[in-house]
Each structure stands twice: as C-alpha cells, then as structure tokens.
Scaffold this active site. Sequence first.
Site, PDB file in Angstrom:
ATOM      1  N   GLU A 135      22.488  35.708  52.078  1.00  8.41           N
ATOM      2  CA  GLU A 135      21.508  35.543  53.164  1.00  8.41           C
ATOM      3  C   GLU A 135      20.513  34.452  52.765  1.00  8.41           C
ATOM      4  OE1 GLU A 135      19.803  39.376  53.961  1.00  8.41           O
ATOM      5  OE2 GLU A 135      21.755  40.207  54.553  1.00  8.41           O
ATOM      6  N   PRO A 136      19.734  33.955  53.716  1.00  4.48           N
ATOM      7  CA  PRO A 136      18.781  32.896  53.361  1.00  4.48           C
ATOM      8  C   PRO A 136      17.874  33.298  52.192  1.00  4.48           C
ATOM      9  CG  PRO A 136      18.927  33.114  55.734  1.00  4.48           C
ATOM     10  CD  PRO A 136      19.780  34.209  55.162  1.00  4.48           C
ATOM     11  N   GLU A 172      37.457  37.880  41.208  1.00  2.00           N
ATOM     12  CA  GLU A 172      36.936  36.713  41.936  1.00  2.00           C
ATOM     13  C   GLU A 172      36.615  35.592  40.944  1.00  2.00           C
ATOM     14  OE1 GLU A 172      33.861  37.580  44.749  1.00  2.00           O
ATOM     15  OE2 GLU A 172      32.979  35.589  44.596  1.00  2.00           O
ATOM     16  N   THR A 202      26.249  32.125  39.994  1.00  2.00           N
ATOM     17  CA  THR A 202      25.874  30.855  39.348  1.00  2.00           C
ATOM     18  C   THR A 202      26.157  30.914  37.843  1.00  2.00           C
ATOM     19  OG1 THR A 202      23.618  31.563  38.832  1.00  2.00           O
ATOM     20  CG2 THR A 202      23.969  30.575  41.011  1.00  2.00           C
ATOM     21  N   GLN A 216      33.175   7.843  35.483  1.00  2.00           N
ATOM     22  CA  GLN A 216      32.721   6.821  34.539  1.00  2.00           C
ATOM     23  C   GLN A 216      33.878   5.889  34.152  1.00  2.00           C
ATOM     24  OE1 GLN A 216      29.607   6.566  33.998  1.00  2.00           O
ATOM     25  NE2 GLN A 216      29.662   4.865  32.562  1.00  2.00           N
ATOM     26  N   LEU A 217      35.037   6.471  33.871  1.00  2.00           N
ATOM     27  CA  LEU A 217      36.172   5.641  33.457  1.00  2.00           C
ATOM     28  C   LEU A 217      36.739   4.823  34.620  1.00  2.00           C
ATOM     29  CD1 LEU A 217      37.897   8.069  30.933  1.00  2.00           C
ATOM     30  CD2 LEU A 217      36.938   5.814  30.410  1.00  2.00           C
ATOM     31  N   SER A 257      21.909  35.310  44.576  1.00  2.00           N
ATOM     32  CA  SER A 257      22.212  35.939  43.280  1.00  2.00           C
ATOM     33  C   SER A 257      21.776  37.400  43.283  1.00  2.00           C
ATOM     34  CB  SER A 257      21.467  35.229  42.146  1.00  2.00           C
ATOM     35  OG  SER A 257      21.754  33.866  42.153  1.00  2.00           O
ATOM     36  N   ALA A 290      18.612  35.899  49.936  1.00  2.00           N
ATOM     37  CA  ALA A 290      19.289  36.719  48.923  1.00  2.00           C
ATOM     38  C   ALA A 290      20.680  36.159  48.616  1.00  2.00           C
ATOM     39  CB  ALA A 290      19.419  38.171  49.406  1.00  2.00           C
ATOM     40  N   SER A 313      31.918  30.766  53.820  1.00  2.00           N
ATOM     41  CA  SER A 313      33.149  29.961  53.801  1.00  2.00           C
ATOM     42  C   SER A 313      34.157  30.521  54.803  1.00  2.00           C
ATOM     43  CB  SER A 313      33.786  29.996  52.405  1.00  2.00           C
ATOM     44  OG  SER A 313      32.882  29.558  51.438  1.00  2.00           O
TER      45      SER A 313
HETATM   46  C1  LIG Z   1      29.793  25.845  49.643  1.00  2.00           C
HETATM   47  C2  LIG Z   1      29.347  27.271  49.492  1.00  2.00           C
HETATM   48  C3  LIG Z   1      30.194  28.296  49.866  1.00  2.00           C
HETATM   49  C4  LIG Z   1      29.790  29.624  49.756  1.00  2.00           C
HETATM   50  N1  LIG Z   1      30.595  30.622  50.250  1.00  2.00           N
HETATM   51  C5  LIG Z   1      30.087  31.888  50.357  1.00  2.00           C
HETATM   52  C6  LIG Z   1      30.802  32.900  51.071  1.00  2.00           C
HETATM   53  O1  LIG Z   1      31.921  32.676  51.555  1.00  2.00           O
HETATM   54  N2  LIG Z   1      30.233  34.126  51.213  1.00  2.00           N
HETATM   55  C7  LIG Z   1      29.016  34.415  50.676  1.00  2.00           C
HETATM   56  O2  LIG Z   1      28.558  35.544  50.832  1.00  2.00           O
HETATM   57  N3  LIG Z   1      28.312  33.476  49.986  1.00  2.00           N
HETATM   58  C8  LIG Z   1      28.816  32.218  49.829  1.00  2.00           C
HETATM   59  N4  LIG Z   1      28.102  31.240  49.174  1.00  2.00           N
HETATM   60  C9  LIG Z   1      26.803  31.598  48.591  1.00  2.00           C
HETATM   61  C10 LIG Z   1      26.778  31.523  47.076  1.00  2.00           C
HETATM   62  O3  LIG Z   1      27.527  32.577  46.511  1.00  2.00           O
HETATM   63  C11 LIG Z   1      25.294  31.534  46.654  1.00  2.00           C
HETATM   64  O4  LIG Z   1      24.767  30.265  47.046  1.00  2.00           O
HETATM   65  C12 LIG Z   1      25.108  31.757  45.172  1.00  2.00           C
HETATM   66  O5  LIG Z   1      25.450  33.080  44.811  1.00  2.00           O
HETATM   67  C13 LIG Z   1      23.661  31.493  44.730  1.00  2.00           C
HETATM   68  O6  LIG Z   1      22.747  32.148  45.554  1.00  2.00           O
HETATM   69  P1  LIG Z   1      21.501  31.332  46.196  1.00  2.00           P
HETATM   70  O7  LIG Z   1      22.051  30.117  46.853  1.00  2.00           O
HETATM   71  O8  LIG Z   1      20.698  32.267  47.000  1.00  2.00           O
HETATM   72  O9  LIG Z   1      20.671  30.823  44.959  1.00  2.00           O
HETATM   73  P2  LIG Z   1      19.522  31.707  44.118  1.00  2.00           P
HETATM   74  O10 LIG Z   1      20.086  33.036  43.900  1.00  2.00           O
HETATM   75  O11 LIG Z   1      18.274  31.577  44.931  1.00  2.00           O
HETATM   76  O12 LIG Z   1      19.452  30.869  42.831  1.00  2.00           O
HETATM   77  C14 LIG Z   1      18.607  29.711  42.638  1.00  2.00           C
HETATM   78  C15 LIG Z   1      18.589  29.388  41.142  1.00  2.00           C
HETATM   79  O13 LIG Z   1      18.007  30.509  40.452  1.00  2.00           O
HETATM   80  C16 LIG Z   1      18.840  30.905  39.401  1.00  2.00           C
HETATM   81  N5  LIG Z   1      18.714  32.351  39.164  1.00  2.00           N
HETATM   82  C17 LIG Z   1      18.806  33.348  40.065  1.00  2.00           C
HETATM   83  N6  LIG Z   1      18.649  34.545  39.475  1.00  2.00           N
HETATM   84  C18 LIG Z   1      18.445  34.284  38.152  1.00  2.00           C
HETATM   85  C19 LIG Z   1      18.214  35.094  37.009  1.00  2.00           C
HETATM   86  N7  LIG Z   1      18.182  36.447  37.116  1.00  2.00           N
HETATM   87  N8  LIG Z   1      18.046  34.491  35.807  1.00  2.00           N
HETATM   88  C20 LIG Z   1      18.093  33.152  35.708  1.00  2.00           C
HETATM   89  N9  LIG Z   1      18.309  32.328  36.755  1.00  2.00           N
HETATM   90  C21 LIG Z   1      18.477  32.884  37.953  1.00  2.00           C
HETATM   91  C22 LIG Z   1      20.251  30.549  39.892  1.00  2.00           C
HETATM   92  O14 LIG Z   1      21.157  30.475  38.807  1.00  2.00           O
HETATM   93  C23 LIG Z   1      19.985  29.203  40.550  1.00  2.00           C
HETATM   94  O15 LIG Z   1      19.979  28.203  39.582  1.00  2.00           O
HETATM   95  C24 LIG Z   1      28.510  29.925  49.212  1.00  2.00           C
HETATM   96  C25 LIG Z   1      27.673  28.888  48.805  1.00  2.00           C
HETATM   97  C26 LIG Z   1      28.065  27.583  48.955  1.00  2.00           C
HETATM   98  C27 LIG Z   1      27.097  26.491  48.574  1.00  2.00           C
END
Ligand SMILES: Cc1cc2nc3c(=O)[nH]c(=O)nc-3n(C[C@H](O)[C@H](O)[C@H](O)COP(=O)(O)OP(=O)(O)OC[C@H]3O[C@@H](n4cnc5c(N)ncnc54)[C@H](O)[C@@H]3O)c2cc1C
Length: 368
Positions: free
Chosen positions: A117-118, A231, A354, A325-326, A122, A120, A148
Amino acid sequence: MFQEAFRAFLQKEVVPFQDEWREAGIVPREVYLKAGENGFLVPQAPEYLGGLGINDFRFQQIVAEEIGRCGETGFMPQLHSTIIAPYILNHGSDYLKEKYIPKTITGECILSVAMTEPDAGSDLAGLRSNAVDKGDHYLLNGNKTYISNGICGDIYIVAARTNPEQPRALSLFVVESDWQGVRVGANLKKMGMKSQDTIELFLDNVKIPKENLIGKEHQGFNYLMDGLAEERLICAAWNTGSAEYAFNLTKDFVIDRKVFGKPLSYMQNTQFKMAELRARIDMAQAFIDTIVANTNRGDNDSVAASEAKLLTSELLCDTADEGVQLHGGAGYMDEYPISRVFTDARITRIFAGTSEIMKLIIARSIFE
Ligand SMILES: Cc1cc2nc3c(=O)[nH]c(=O)nc-3n(C[C@H](O)[C@H](O)[C@H](O)COP(=O)(O)OP(=O)(O)OC[C@H]3O[C@@H](n4cnc5c(N)ncnc54)[C@H](O)[C@@H]3O)c2cc1C
C-alpha cells in the site's frame, strides 16, 4: 527436456516480441494462454485440477532462470505459478482450488498479488486495507500500489486487515478484477521493466463472498510468511538467469569491439572483470541448486532463500553495471539490451523484500 522445451517456447513466443511489448507497456494475454497450452503454468498443481502434479521445484526454477536468460521482464510465469498460485493451492479451500486453479493452468486466469500500500511495503503490519465481516460477505476497502500484472490480472490475492485491534490480524482474499468496486489505476511509468503492467488498485466497498477467504480468518500474515521462502528463492533463480543474460551480452560485445587495434576482450581489465563475474554467477548457481535440492527434500530454509536473494540481486546489478561500462557509450544507448538490463535489474534489490529486509532476516538468524 522441460528446460529445452521452455527455452524453445521463449525463443518463438517471447523474444521476437520484446520490443513491441516494451512499447506497449504490457504483454498480451495470449502469451499466458500459449504457455498454458504447453504445460508451462503452475506445473506443481495436482492432476485432478488439470496440472502436471510435479512436486519438483526444479521445474519452477527452470522457468524463472530461463525467463532471466532471455532478458524477459514483462511476461512473468514465475510470479503467476510459483509466487501467487501457492496461496490458493496450499491454503485455499477445495472450492477456491476448483474454481480458479484450472484456469490458472490454462492461462485463462492471470494472477496478481496485492499486498503493498502507499504507506505499507516492508512493514506489512502497517496495512490499512480492511475487510469487515458483514454476515454473508466481507466488505473490502483500501488502496494498493505497485501491483504487478495489475492490468492483465484476472484475480488479485488481496491482503487486508480483519481485526483493527491486532496489527498482524490480516486475511487473504481472492478478488476478481471485474467485481463492482474494484478499480485499476493507470499503468505506472517505471525506470525499467517497461513491458510489465504495474498499477495502483482501488478497492471501494467491494463485496467479497465468504468463500473467497483463503484459509482461515486472521491467518493471512502466516500464509504470506509461509510463501516468502519460495518467493525469494524464485527471485534468486530469476536474478541469476538475468545475470547470465547480461554476462553473455557483454561477452559478445567485448569480443566484437576493437579498441586500440585489438578486441576489447584482449585487455586484462576486461578479462579480470569477466572472470570475477563468471565466478560469482557460477557460485550463485551452485547455491541456488543446493537450496532447491533442500526444498525438494522438504527443508524450506527461509534464511538461505534470503541470502540467495540478497546476493543474487547484488550480482545482477553488478553484472549489469560492469556490462554497461564495458560497452562504453553503447551501453548507455537504449538499442543495446545491456542498457535495459541495467534499468530492469535495479528493482531486484527492492521488490519481494528489500535487501535491507533480507539482511534483517539473516542477522536475526545469527543473533537470536
Ligand atoms: C516494479 C515493482 C513491482 C512490485 N510488485 C508488487 C506486487 O505485485 N505486489 C505487491 O504487493 N507489491 C509489489 N511491489 C512492492 C514491493 O514489494 C515494495 O516496494 C517493497 O516491499 C518495499 O516496500 P516500500 O516500497 O513501501 O518501501 P519501504 O518499506 O518504505 O522502504 C523504504 C526503505 O526503507 C528500508 N527499510 C524498511 N524497513 C526497514 C528496516 N526495518 N530496517 C532497515 N531498513 C528498512 C527499505 O529497505 C528501503 O530501503 C512492487 C514494487 C515494484 C517497484
């Protein structure tokens, strides 16, 4: 035989169309139907549901690796078959299996999972989407993002909160894309993976029949965690296949390209860079093969899968970067596939958990 057949399928039905799909920002549904006709979708599904009943993870590994090895990032049978279908296959009722799985095998029903979600990603405990029990149905409300297969998708496995008091009380639901209240947002413009349809999903007062709850109420968090090891393993296989693709593009280029009167491949720098990458790709492949063999023995090691995802994501990004680069200036040009691998690769350190989350899981296993 399965690998050769799938490779031949990709060369015939996918590779010639990659530029066209990239321009369109989406792959055609027909490619799933063709994959289904050939038995490449959800091969692990039991025969009574129309599957091949193959309980050998190598078949799923092959699909992910071969998709990577031909540089495909829009058509995602590995997402459909290995990441999403198991939510229904492993936790769904007979009703859900019989209703949806046969069509996922034929490719008539394309799968998508909507967790993020926007606010939520990680931290899934922060999900706001909620499904309220209304007696004979649930009423679902919420916004999902980065989904996706969002436009191609016929059903979404949606994670929603079913008890506002408990952050981990999530449930998973099978939601059909044409139900009232389900609205698909625009195809999001991305840095890479241009032929993959990634969307926002709006869920407004969607009535979900009770039987479309997957497994038990409030158990969604456990089901999500349960699927994460496979996964991440499948992402690692895809990453390693993609690294092989980037490696081969670069190898061909440095053999052809002349600098200072000699092929670029004669330079010690080129040879050392390529040797390092070769060694890392071979190590990654061996590690993945080991985890897959363990998975086949019933040992689903989520820490090993996290290690594989972490290291192969870095490997893919490094192989793409060294490859650019290459290639020199050519590596920055869209017409050279290595430039696409570079932008496609970057997501692997972010989605499906991540790199930081992978490190958290590995660190916990060390210090707990
Ligand atoms: C192209 C694409 C396809 C995707 N497809 C799907 C899909 O099909 N279904 C779906 O549900 N989701 C999907 N996602 C979502 C994806 O799984 C999330 O973007 C990802 O899990 C990260 O969540 P966030 O973007 O909210 O980043 P955040 O959770 O906000 O993270 C931001 C930064 O904070 C860091 N961080 C977060 N928590 C911690 C912690 N506890 N300790 C240290 N660092 C931390 C992260 O590593 C990151 O660097 C997709 C995303 C993209 C870009």
